[in-house]
Motif scaffolding. Structure first.
Motif, PDB file in Angstrom:
ATOM      1  N   GLY A 199       0.839  -1.188   0.000  1.00  0.00           N
ATOM      2  CA  GLY A 199       0.000   0.000   0.000  1.00  0.00           C
ATOM      3  C   GLY A 199       0.881   1.248   0.000  1.00  0.00           C
ATOM      4  O   GLY A 199       1.936   1.269   0.644  1.00  0.00           O
ATOM      5  N   VAL A 200       0.469   2.276  -0.728  1.00  0.00           N
ATOM      6  CA  VAL A 200       1.252   3.511  -0.849  1.00  0.00           C
ATOM      7  C   VAL A 200       0.313   4.700  -0.670  1.00  0.00           C
ATOM      8  O   VAL A 200      -0.783   4.718  -1.234  1.00  0.00           O
ATOM      9  N   SER A 201       0.747   5.679   0.084  1.00  0.00           N
ATOM     10  CA  SER A 201      -0.084   6.855   0.311  1.00  0.00           C
ATOM     11  C   SER A 201      -0.321   7.632  -0.980  1.00  0.00           C
ATOM     12  O   SER A 201       0.595   7.798  -1.795  1.00  0.00           O
ATOM     13  N   ALA A 202      -1.551   8.135  -1.133  1.00  0.00           N
ATOM     14  CA  ALA A 202      -1.896   8.934  -2.311  1.00  0.00           C
ATOM     15  C   ALA A 202      -1.539  10.402  -2.137  1.00  0.00           C
ATOM     16  O   ALA A 202      -1.888  11.234  -2.979  1.00  0.00           O
ATOM     17  N   ARG A 203      -0.797  10.746  -1.104  1.00  0.00           N
ATOM     18  CA  ARG A 203      -0.495  12.153  -0.845  1.00  0.00           C
ATOM     19  C   ARG A 203       0.316  12.860  -1.935  1.00  0.00           C
ATOM     20  O   ARG A 203       0.254  14.086  -2.021  1.00  0.00           O
ATOM     21  N   PRO A 204       1.111  12.134  -2.794  1.00  0.00           N
ATOM     22  CA  PRO A 204       1.796  12.878  -3.871  1.00  0.00           C
ATOM     23  C   PRO A 204       0.847  13.639  -4.778  1.00  0.00           C
ATOM     24  O   PRO A 204       1.262  14.588  -5.450  1.00  0.00           O
ATOM     25  N   PHE A 205      -0.445  13.242  -4.796  1.00  0.00           N
ATOM     26  CA  PHE A 205      -1.401  13.891  -5.684  1.00  0.00           C
ATOM     27  C   PHE A 205      -2.201  14.979  -4.971  1.00  0.00           C
ATOM     28  O   PHE A 205      -3.115  15.566  -5.556  1.00  0.00           O
ATOM     29  N   ASP A 206      -1.866  15.251  -3.698  1.00  0.00           N
ATOM     30  CA  ASP A 206      -2.580  16.291  -2.949  1.00  0.00           C
ATOM     31  C   ASP A 206      -2.208  17.689  -3.437  1.00  0.00           C
ATOM     32  O   ASP A 206      -3.005  18.614  -3.360  1.00  0.00           O
ATOM     33  N   SER A 207      -0.984  17.829  -3.917  1.00  0.00           N
ATOM     34  CA  SER A 207      -0.477  19.134  -4.333  1.00  0.00           C
ATOM     35  C   SER A 207       0.003  19.078  -5.775  1.00  0.00           C
ATOM     36  O   SER A 207       0.848  18.242  -6.112  1.00  0.00           O
ATOM     37  N   MET A 208      -0.524  19.947  -6.614  1.00  0.00           N
ATOM     38  CA  MET A 208      -0.079  19.989  -7.998  1.00  0.00           C
ATOM     39  C   MET A 208       1.391  20.395  -8.087  1.00  0.00           C
ATOM     40  O   MET A 208       2.146  19.881  -8.931  1.00  0.00           O
ATOM     41  N   ALA A 209       1.827  21.288  -7.200  1.00  0.00           N
ATOM     42  CA  ALA A 209       3.230  21.716  -7.210  1.00  0.00           C
ATOM     43  C   ALA A 209       4.145  20.542  -6.872  1.00  0.00           C
ATOM     44  O   ALA A 209       5.189  20.340  -7.513  1.00  0.00           O
ATOM     45  N   GLY A 210       3.759  19.733  -5.876  1.00  0.00           N
ATOM     46  CA  GLY A 210       4.563  18.576  -5.508  1.00  0.00           C
ATOM     47  C   GLY A 210       4.598  17.542  -6.604  1.00  0.00           C
ATOM     48  O   GLY A 210       5.648  16.940  -6.879  1.00  0.00           O
ATOM     49  N   PHE A 211       3.458  17.328  -7.244  1.00  0.00           N
ATOM     50  CA  PHE A 211       3.409  16.352  -8.337  1.00  0.00           C
ATOM     51  C   PHE A 211       4.251  16.819  -9.514  1.00  0.00           C
ATOM     52  O   PHE A 211       4.966  16.029 -10.132  1.00  0.00           O
ATOM     53  N   ARG A 212       4.184  18.134  -9.819  1.00  0.00           N
ATOM     54  CA  ARG A 212       4.977  18.697 -10.905  1.00  0.00           C
ATOM     55  C   ARG A 212       6.467  18.541 -10.632  1.00  0.00           C
ATOM     56  O   ARG A 212       7.249  18.251 -11.542  1.00  0.00           O
TER      57      ARG A 212
END
Length: 269
Positions: A199-212
């Motif tokens: 299982g992996v947290s979906a938090r990388p997609f919480d912020s567009m800046a972080g995902f970018r």
């Protein structure tokens, strides 16, 4: 049987790390050692790790590649498993690694995907099938072999020692999984295993800046590595490497059959 180390880089991620270490404690086959790399944390990452019985390695220079390398360098197991602080491995994760590597001497590394938890359902769906699915498909085309996924993979320790000098350790924008994938030699066998579950947290997609930022780092890693060796060259060399591995696998199966036949009672031959 192989000895197994688990390496977990962590930076200010003590809350998630607790859950990861609890899942490791619940493994059906306990790892031989757990190493948490404290990558300059300002929270209680080190204290959480020690309380769970993990060995703490400090890497003050920021960067996930530097942190992963510090943990892999310190690992003493024959097999080094890699998880993130927010990874939740299935109860048979370590046992599955042991079975895979012990059964196939040609296996250099094994990786699986991740099932996202937290966040919204659309983000989890896109994360698994577009983000991770796209990563495995596109990087296999570019590299000529299966790439490893940083939240869920393992390598033989001697393979790590061989590839380490070829990593761009001084580049803080390097993803560790992408960099390790590029450093794998063409004849190093890496398999994708759907049963290696995390299982992996979906938090990388919480912020567009972080995902970018993650995407930009990925393109940076691609540019650096492909400037050293073209896609066509990698495809050619990796195809030859797969043929060599298949020959070794066939030879190993023949040897195994011969050993079994020699050890069988004469009445059964």
């Amino acid at each position: 049987m192989s000895s197994i180390s688990i390496v977990i880089p962590s930076r200010d991620d003590a809350r998630m790390l607790r859950h990861c270490l609890a899942a490791i404690a619940a493994q059906t086959r306990p790892p031989d050692e757990v190493i948490v790399v404290d990558n300059g944390s300002r929270d209680d990452t080190a204290e959480v790790a020690r309380a769970a019985g993990a060995r703490v390695v400090f890497e003050p220079q920021p960067g996930v590649l530097r942190a992963t390398a510090a943990g892999f360098d310190a690992a003493e197991g024959d097999i080094i498993g890699r998880l993130d602080a927010d990874s939740i491995p299935a109860p048979d994760w370590v046992a599955h690694l042991e079975a895979r590597f012990d059964a196939d001497p040609t296996l250099t590394g094994v990786t699986g995907t991740g099932r996202f938890y937290g966040g919204t359902w659309p983000r989890r769906f896109l994360g698994r099938y577009a983000y991770l699915g796209g990563y495995f498909w596109s990087m296999r085309v570019v590299m000529g072999h299966v790439p490893v996924f940083g939240s869920n993979f393992a390598l033989r320790r001697e393979a790590w020692q061989e590839m380490r000098p070829h990593l761009h350790m001084d580049d803080p924008r390097m993803h560790d999984d992408l960099e390790i994938s590029f450093a794998l030699r063409p004849d190093m066998g890496v398999d994708f295993d759907r049963d290696l579950r995390v299982g992996v947290s979906a938090r990388p997609f919480d912020s567009m800046a972080g995902f970018r930022r993650r995407v930009n780092w990925a393109f940076h890693g691609l540019a650096v590595n492909l400037a050293e060796e073209s896609i066509a060259q990698r495809q050619w060399e990796c195809a030859a490497g797969r043929r060599r591995r298949h020959r070794l696998q066939r030879a190993a199966r023949r040897t195994s059959r011969q050993v079994t036949e020699r050890s069988a009672p004469a009445s059964l031959r």
